[in-house]
Scaffold this motif. Structure first.
Motif, PDB file in Angstrom:
ATOM      1  N   THR A  69       0.868  -1.243  -0.130  1.00 54.87           N
ATOM      2  CA  THR A  69       0.118   0.177  -0.215  1.00 54.87           C
ATOM      3  C   THR A  69       0.838   1.342  -0.162  1.00 54.87           C
ATOM      4  O   THR A  69       0.373   2.246  -0.403  1.00 54.87           O
ATOM      5  CB  THR A  69      -0.905  -0.027   1.253  1.00 54.87           C
ATOM      6  OG1 THR A  69      -0.164  -0.151   2.633  1.00 54.87           O
ATOM      7  CG2 THR A  69      -2.010  -1.206   1.197  1.00 54.87           C
ATOM      8  N   GLU A  70       2.155   1.123   0.392  1.00 48.82           N
ATOM      9  CA  GLU A  70       2.997   2.349   0.263  1.00 48.82           C
ATOM     10  C   GLU A  70       4.082   2.143  -0.629  1.00 48.82           C
ATOM     11  O   GLU A  70       4.893   2.981  -0.863  1.00 48.82           O
ATOM     12  CB  GLU A  70       3.682   2.367   1.670  1.00 48.82           C
ATOM     13  CG  GLU A  70       2.810   2.493   3.003  1.00 48.82           C
ATOM     14  CD  GLU A  70       3.597   2.621   4.496  1.00 48.82           C
ATOM     15  OE1 GLU A  70       2.795   3.083   5.125  1.00 48.82           O
ATOM     16  OE2 GLU A  70       4.790   2.318   4.337  1.00 48.82           O
ATOM     17  N   PHE A  81      -2.714  -9.940  -6.767  1.00 48.66           N
ATOM     18  CA  PHE A  81      -2.077  -9.114  -5.857  1.00 48.66           C
ATOM     19  C   PHE A  81      -2.254  -7.586  -5.703  1.00 48.66           C
ATOM     20  O   PHE A  81      -2.628  -7.120  -4.589  1.00 48.66           O
ATOM     21  CB  PHE A  81      -0.362  -9.186  -6.049  1.00 48.66           C
ATOM     22  CG  PHE A  81       0.228  -8.481  -4.943  1.00 48.66           C
ATOM     23  CD1 PHE A  81       0.148  -8.947  -3.803  1.00 48.66           C
ATOM     24  CD2 PHE A  81       1.253  -7.854  -5.271  1.00 48.66           C
ATOM     25  CE1 PHE A  81       1.115  -8.428  -2.878  1.00 48.66           C
ATOM     26  CE2 PHE A  81       1.950  -6.973  -4.446  1.00 48.66           C
ATOM     27  CZ  PHE A  81       1.715  -7.489  -3.092  1.00 48.66           C
ATOM     28  N   VAL A  82      -2.703  -7.132  -7.032  1.00 54.18           N
ATOM     29  CA  VAL A  82      -3.092  -5.547  -6.945  1.00 54.18           C
ATOM     30  C   VAL A  82      -4.492  -5.706  -5.799  1.00 54.18           C
ATOM     31  O   VAL A  82      -4.695  -4.664  -5.411  1.00 54.18           O
ATOM     32  CB  VAL A  82      -3.395  -5.067  -8.210  1.00 54.18           C
ATOM     33  CG1 VAL A  82      -3.940  -3.810  -8.490  1.00 54.18           C
ATOM     34  CG2 VAL A  82      -1.996  -4.985  -8.875  1.00 54.18           C
ATOM     35  N   ARG A  83      -5.402  -6.442  -6.274  1.00 58.98           N
ATOM     36  CA  ARG A  83      -6.736  -6.347  -5.683  1.00 58.98           C
ATOM     37  C   ARG A  83      -6.556  -6.507  -4.010  1.00 58.98           C
ATOM     38  O   ARG A  83      -7.009  -5.827  -3.387  1.00 58.98           O
ATOM     39  CB  ARG A  83      -7.595  -7.469  -6.148  1.00 58.98           C
ATOM     40  CG  ARG A  83      -8.905  -7.602  -5.636  1.00 58.98           C
ATOM     41  CD  ARG A  83      -9.854  -8.477  -6.499  1.00 58.98           C
ATOM     42  NE  ARG A  83      -9.649  -9.827  -6.536  1.00 58.98           N
ATOM     43  CZ  ARG A  83      -8.816 -10.408  -7.493  1.00 58.98           C
ATOM     44  NH1 ARG A  83      -8.618  -9.830  -8.641  1.00 58.98           N
ATOM     45  NH2 ARG A  83      -8.543 -11.659  -7.234  1.00 58.98           N
ATOM     46  N   ARG A  84      -5.487  -7.527  -3.954  1.00 52.16           N
ATOM     47  CA  ARG A  84      -5.299  -7.764  -2.220  1.00 52.16           C
ATOM     48  C   ARG A  84      -4.886  -6.345  -1.812  1.00 52.16           C
ATOM     49  O   ARG A  84      -5.088  -6.304  -0.524  1.00 52.16           O
ATOM     50  CB  ARG A  84      -4.421  -8.741  -2.087  1.00 52.16           C
ATOM     51  CG  ARG A  84      -5.286 -10.180  -2.460  1.00 52.16           C
ATOM     52  CD  ARG A  84      -4.153 -11.439  -2.347  1.00 52.16           C
ATOM     53  NE  ARG A  84      -3.447 -11.489  -0.976  1.00 52.16           N
ATOM     54  CZ  ARG A  84      -2.508 -11.711  -0.506  1.00 52.16           C
ATOM     55  NH1 ARG A  84      -1.474 -11.784  -1.550  1.00 52.16           N
ATOM     56  NH2 ARG A  84      -2.093 -11.830   0.772  1.00 52.16           N
ATOM     57  N   GLU A  99      -7.622  -4.051  -1.174  1.00 52.34           N
ATOM     58  CA  GLU A  99      -8.382  -4.580  -0.115  1.00 52.34           C
ATOM     59  C   GLU A  99      -7.560  -4.224   1.306  1.00 52.34           C
ATOM     60  O   GLU A  99      -8.298  -3.891   2.266  1.00 52.34           O
ATOM     61  CB  GLU A  99      -8.636  -5.969  -0.092  1.00 52.34           C
ATOM     62  CG  GLU A  99      -9.677  -6.392  -1.386  1.00 52.34           C
ATOM     63  CD  GLU A  99      -9.863  -7.833  -1.505  1.00 52.34           C
ATOM     64  OE1 GLU A  99      -9.037  -8.679  -0.969  1.00 52.34           O
ATOM     65  OE2 GLU A  99     -10.614  -8.169  -2.354  1.00 52.34           O
ATOM     66  N   ALA A 100      -6.333  -4.584   1.358  1.00 52.10           N
ATOM     67  CA  ALA A 100      -5.485  -4.011   2.306  1.00 52.10           C
ATOM     68  C   ALA A 100      -5.762  -2.735   2.969  1.00 52.10           C
ATOM     69  O   ALA A 100      -5.592  -2.219   3.999  1.00 52.10           O
ATOM     70  CB  ALA A 100      -4.138  -4.709   2.419  1.00 52.10           C
ATOM     71  N   SER A 126       3.017   9.112   9.566  1.00 52.45           N
ATOM     72  CA  SER A 126       3.102   7.838   9.985  1.00 52.45           C
ATOM     73  C   SER A 126       3.049   6.857   8.570  1.00 52.45           C
ATOM     74  O   SER A 126       2.800   7.210   7.507  1.00 52.45           O
ATOM     75  CB  SER A 126       1.453   7.486  10.427  1.00 52.45           C
ATOM     76  OG  SER A 126       1.455   6.167  11.111  1.00 52.45           O
ATOM     77  N   ARG A 127       3.913   5.831   8.976  1.00 51.49           N
ATOM     78  CA  ARG A 127       4.114   4.750   7.832  1.00 51.49           C
ATOM     79  C   ARG A 127       4.161   3.512   8.768  1.00 51.49           C
ATOM     80  O   ARG A 127       4.132   3.435   9.906  1.00 51.49           O
ATOM     81  CB  ARG A 127       5.550   5.154   7.146  1.00 51.49           C
ATOM     82  CG  ARG A 127       6.663   4.939   8.402  1.00 51.49           C
ATOM     83  CD  ARG A 127       8.069   5.196   7.535  1.00 51.49           C
ATOM     84  NE  ARG A 127       8.934   5.307   8.537  1.00 51.49           N
ATOM     85  CZ  ARG A 127       9.544   4.186   9.001  1.00 51.49           C
ATOM     86  NH1 ARG A 127       9.265   3.160   8.763  1.00 51.49           N
ATOM     87  NH2 ARG A 127      10.440   4.075   9.909  1.00 51.49           N
ATOM     88  N   ILE A 128       4.033   2.405   7.870  1.00 47.38           N
ATOM     89  CA  ILE A 128       4.235   1.108   8.387  1.00 47.38           C
ATOM     90  C   ILE A 128       5.603   0.810   8.857  1.00 47.38           C
ATOM     91  O   ILE A 128       6.540   0.609   7.943  1.00 47.38           O
ATOM     92  CB  ILE A 128       3.455   0.112   7.125  1.00 47.38           C
ATOM     93  CG1 ILE A 128       2.236   0.527   6.778  1.00 47.38           C
ATOM     94  CG2 ILE A 128       3.713  -1.388   7.896  1.00 47.38           C
ATOM     95  CD1 ILE A 128       1.505  -0.600   5.900  1.00 47.38           C
ATOM     96  N   ALA A 129       5.752   0.438   9.939  1.00 46.84           N
ATOM     97  CA  ALA A 129       7.166   0.374  10.442  1.00 46.84           C
ATOM     98  C   ALA A 129       7.294  -1.304  10.397  1.00 46.84           C
ATOM     99  O   ALA A 129       8.387  -1.738  10.249  1.00 46.84           O
ATOM    100  CB  ALA A 129       7.223   0.636  12.094  1.00 46.84           C
ATOM    101  N   SER A 130       6.293  -1.978  10.940  1.00 43.33           N
ATOM    102  CA  SER A 130       6.558  -3.549  10.787  1.00 43.33           C
ATOM    103  C   SER A 130       5.042  -4.030  10.565  1.00 43.33           C
ATOM    104  O   SER A 130       4.254  -3.212  10.734  1.00 43.33           O
ATOM    105  CB  SER A 130       6.994  -4.128  12.094  1.00 43.33           C
ATOM    106  OG  SER A 130       6.966  -5.265  12.230  1.00 43.33           O
TER     107      SER A 130
END
Length: 564
Positions: free
Chosen positions: A185-186, A226-229, A232-233, A263-267
Motif C-alpha cells: 500500500t506504500e 495481488f493488486v486487488r489484495r 483491499e488491505a 505515520s508509515r508502516i514500521a512493521s
C-alpha cells in the motif's frame, strides 16, 4: 571478535601486498552475477568485501554448511580466493572448519544483531508478540519490508508436529504472504516496476529459498490478484494469506505504524495457523480482534518509549584487523575484515550514523569506512539518508536464518571438541531436568582411551551427586556445600557418584547471569589428583565456558536458544 584488540601501529588501511593486489580489482564475473551487481559496480567498491558477502550468502542459502569445493562452485570464485576468504572469516570467528567443510558460527550473528538493535522494533514489540502467541496458542510473526519482499524480524512459534518453520531473517515474496499487500500500500511506481521485473526474471520464486517454488508460472491474473489484495488491505487495514505459500497455511496480518503526522508502516504483525485449526474466515472473525488489540499496544509502545541512549560502539577494531594481517600475512584479507566491522558500528541508539561516526566507532580511516559504505549501499545492505547511513533488513541475509534456530548444544559442541583435544579427557554439557532433581546430558565429546567414562547424550543422573548438578543447583539453592560451589565458581566431586570417578564442572550463564547449563570433564581418579584437577583442568574449563557464553549471548540477543 576478540574482546581486547591487539595493538597496531596505525589505524589506516594498510596497502595491499603483492599477493593481495589482485583483490583490489573488480569482482569476479560469477560473484557479480550471484549478488546482483551486474556490470554497475562502483569504482570505489571493495571487491574483497563483495566476494566475502557472496561467500556468506552462499553458506546461508546452504543452511549454514558447505564444503570448500562447494563454495568454489557456488560463487564462481577461484579456490585460492575461497580459501583466503574463509580463513579470514574463521579468524573473525564468523565461520569454523570441520575437515573440508565450512560452517557458519554464532559470532556472525553480531552483524544481524547490529541491524536489529538499530531497528529497535524487536526489543519493543517482541514481548507483545510473545504474549499474543501464548494467549492464542498460535504462532505470531513480526516482519519488515525488504524491497518487494518481506523479511521476518521475530518469530513466536508453537511447538507442534505441524508448526511454522520460518526463521528470523527469512525472505518471502510479498505477493505470497499476508504482510505483503499491507507493505505494498506504500509502494511507489518504481517499487511496482521492480516487483514486476522480479516476477518476470524469477517466475517460480526460486530465489526465495524459504518458500516452496511455484508449481506454475504466474500470469496476468496473478498480478491482478495481488493488486486487488493490496487495494483491499488499504481499505480494510488488515490482510489475509489463505494458503498462498503452501496448502494448509493461513495467516492474518495488521500493520504497526510509526507515531506522528507522517505515520508509515514500521512493521506488520501476523497470526499464523493451519486449516486444521482455523479457516481463513475464523482468522477474521476470531483472531483479528485480538491481533488488532495487540497492535494498538505495540503502537503505544513505539509512541511512549523514549529514544535509547547510544550504547558503546565497538572500539578500535582496526587495531585487531591490522595485527591479524601481520600474523597471518597473505591468508588474511584485511579489506574484507575491515569492511565487515563497519556493520558492527550500528546498534542501539546508533541507527543512523555519519561517515565520521562510523570511522570513529571502528577506528578505521575515513577513506576505508567510506569505501565500505559505498560497497554496502551498492549491495543494498545500508541505505543513505542525507549525510547518514542506516542498515537495511538485508543484513539479516548474512547467516541469520540458519543460525537463528541454533541450540546451546550446537553452540557448545565445537568448543567441547577443542577442549577434549587439549586436555585428552571426555567433556560434557548438561542441564537440569524439569523436576530439578536430575541432570540430563545434552552434549558430549569423548576421548580415545582404553578406560573412559561411558555416558551418552540423554543420560540422566541424580543432580546432587554430580559436579554438573551441584553447579546447576548452586544458582538457586542455599545449602552449605552449594554455597561453597557458588562462591568458588566450580564444583569438584571425588568418587561420590562412583568409585574411581572424579569430575570437575563450571557454569554456563545466560545474558542475565543465570546458570542454564554446566560444563564438565570426568576422569578416572588415577589420572589426576583433586588438586591437579583444579590447577590443570579448571583453567581450561573456565576458558571454554567463557567462549561458549560469548557465542551463546550473541545468538540469544534476539532469538530463543533452547538447550538442545
Amino acid at each position: 571478535m576478540p574482546a581486547k584488540p591487539m595493538p597496531e601501529t596505525t589505524p589506516e588501511e594498510s596497502a595491499p601486498t603483492a599477493g593481495e593486489a589482485d583483490e583490489k580489482g573488480p569482482p569476479a564475473e560469477g560473484t557479480a552475477a550471484l549478488i546482483g551487481t551486474g556490470g554497475n559496480v562502483p569504482a570505489e567498491a571493495v571487491a574483497p568485501l563483495i566476494r566475502g558477502i557472496a561467500v556468506l550468502r552462499e553458506l546461508t542459502e546452504a543452511n549454514g554448511t558447505l564444503s570448500l569445493s562447494g563454495l568454489e562452485r557456488a560463487t564462481g570464485l577461484a579456490r585460492s580466493t575461497v580459501d583466503r576468504i574463509t580463513a579470514t572469516l574463521a579468524r573473525m570467528g564468523y565461520v569454523r572448519f570441520d575437515g573440508r567443510d565450512v560452517h557458519l558460527s554464532p559470532r556472525l550473528m553480531e552483524l544481524g544483531n547490529a541491524y536489529l538493535s538499530a531497528l529497535r522494533l524487536p526489543a519493543l514489540l517482541s514481548p507483545h508478540a510473545d504474549a499474543l502467541a501464548d494467549e492464542l496458542d498460535e504462532s505470531v510473526s513480526l516482519a519488515v519490508a525488504d524491497q518487494d519482499g518481506i523479511r521476518f524480524i521475530h518469530q513466536a512459534t508453537r511447538r507442534r508436529a505441524m508448526s511454522l518453520s520460518f526463521r528470523i531473517g527469512d525472505l518471502l515474496p510479498a505477493e505470497r504472504t499476508a504482510p505483503g499487500p499491507l507493505f505494498a500500500t506504500e509502494w511507489t511506481t518504481a517499487d511496482w516496476q521492480r516487483w514486476q521485473d522480479r516476477r518476470a526474471a524469477d517466475p517460480r520464486d526460486l530465489s526465495f529459498t524459504a518458500v516452496p517454488p511455484r508449481t506454475h508460472r504466474p500470469d496476468a491474473r496473478d498480478d491482478d490478484a495481488f493488486v486487488r489484495r493490496t487495494e483491499e488491505a488499504s481499505a480494510n487495514g488488515w490482510s489475509l494469506d489463505d494458503q498462498l505459500i503452501e496448502p494448509g497455511l493461513v495467516a492474518i496480518s495488521a500493520p504497526i505504524r510509526t507515531p506522528g503526522a507522517d505515520s508509515r508502516i514500521a512493521s506488520v504483525a501476523s497470526v499464523v495457523s493451519h486449516t486444521s485449526r482455523h479457516t481463513a474466515h475464523d482468522l477474521r472473525t476470531t483472531l483479528l480482534p485480538r491481533l488488532r488489540s495487540t497492535v494498538e499496544a505495540m503502537e503505544r509502545e513505539l509512541r511512549d518509549t523514549p529514544p535509547p541512549e547510544p550504547g558503546p560502539p565497538p572500539a578500535d577494531l582496526a587495531l585487531w584487523t591490522g595485527a591479524s594481517k601481520q600474523q597471518l600475512g597473505r591468508e588474511f584479507i584485511e579489506s574484507l575484515a575491515r569492511g565487515l566491522t563497519v556493520l558492527t558500528a550500528f546498534g542501539e541508539g546508533r541507527e543512523k550514523l555519519t561517515l565520521t561516526e562510523v570511522a570513529r566507532a571502528t577506528g578505521l580511516a575515513r577513506a576505508t569506512a567510506r569505501r565500505a559504505l559505498i560497497t554496502y549501499e551498492h549491495l543494498g545492505l545500508v541505505a543513505p539518508a542525507g549525510r547518514t547511513f542506516t542498515p537495511t533488513p538485508r543484513v539479516l541475509s548474512l547467516g541469520f536464518p540458519p543460525l537463528s534456530r541454533t541450540t546451546l548444544s550446537e553452540i557448545a559442541q565445537p568448543h567441547l571438541a577443542d577442549l577434549t583435544s587439549r586436555i585428552h579427557e571426555s567433556t560434557s554439557l548438561a542441564v537440569l531436568s524439569d523436576s530439578g532433581e536430575e541432570i540430563q546430558f545434552t552434549t558430549r565429546v569423548t576421548t580415545a582411551r582404553v578406560m573412559s567414562v561411558n555416558i551418552t547424550v540423554g543420560t540422566r543422573l541424580p543432580a546432587y551427586a554430580t559436579a554438573l548438578g551441584r553447579v546447576l543447583l548452586a544458582d538457586t539453592r542455599d545449602e552449605g556445600a552449594l554455597a561453597s560451589v557458588r562462591s568458588q565458581g566450580y564444583a569438584l566431586v571425588d568418587e561420590e557418584l562412583e568409585e574411581g570417578l572424579r569430575s570437575i564442572a563450571v557454569p554456563i550463564r545466560d545474558r542475565s547471569g543465570r546458570v542454564v547449563a554446566a560444563l564438565n570433564t570426568a576422569l578416572h581418579a588415577s589420572r589426576r589428583t583433586p588438586r591437579e584437577c583444579v590447577t590443570d583442568l579448571l583453567p581450561e574449563l573456565t576458558a571454554t565456558a567463557t567462549r561458549i557464553q560469548t557465542d551463546f549471548h550473541t545468538a540469544a540477543r534476539f532469538t530463543h536458544v533452547p538447550p538442545s
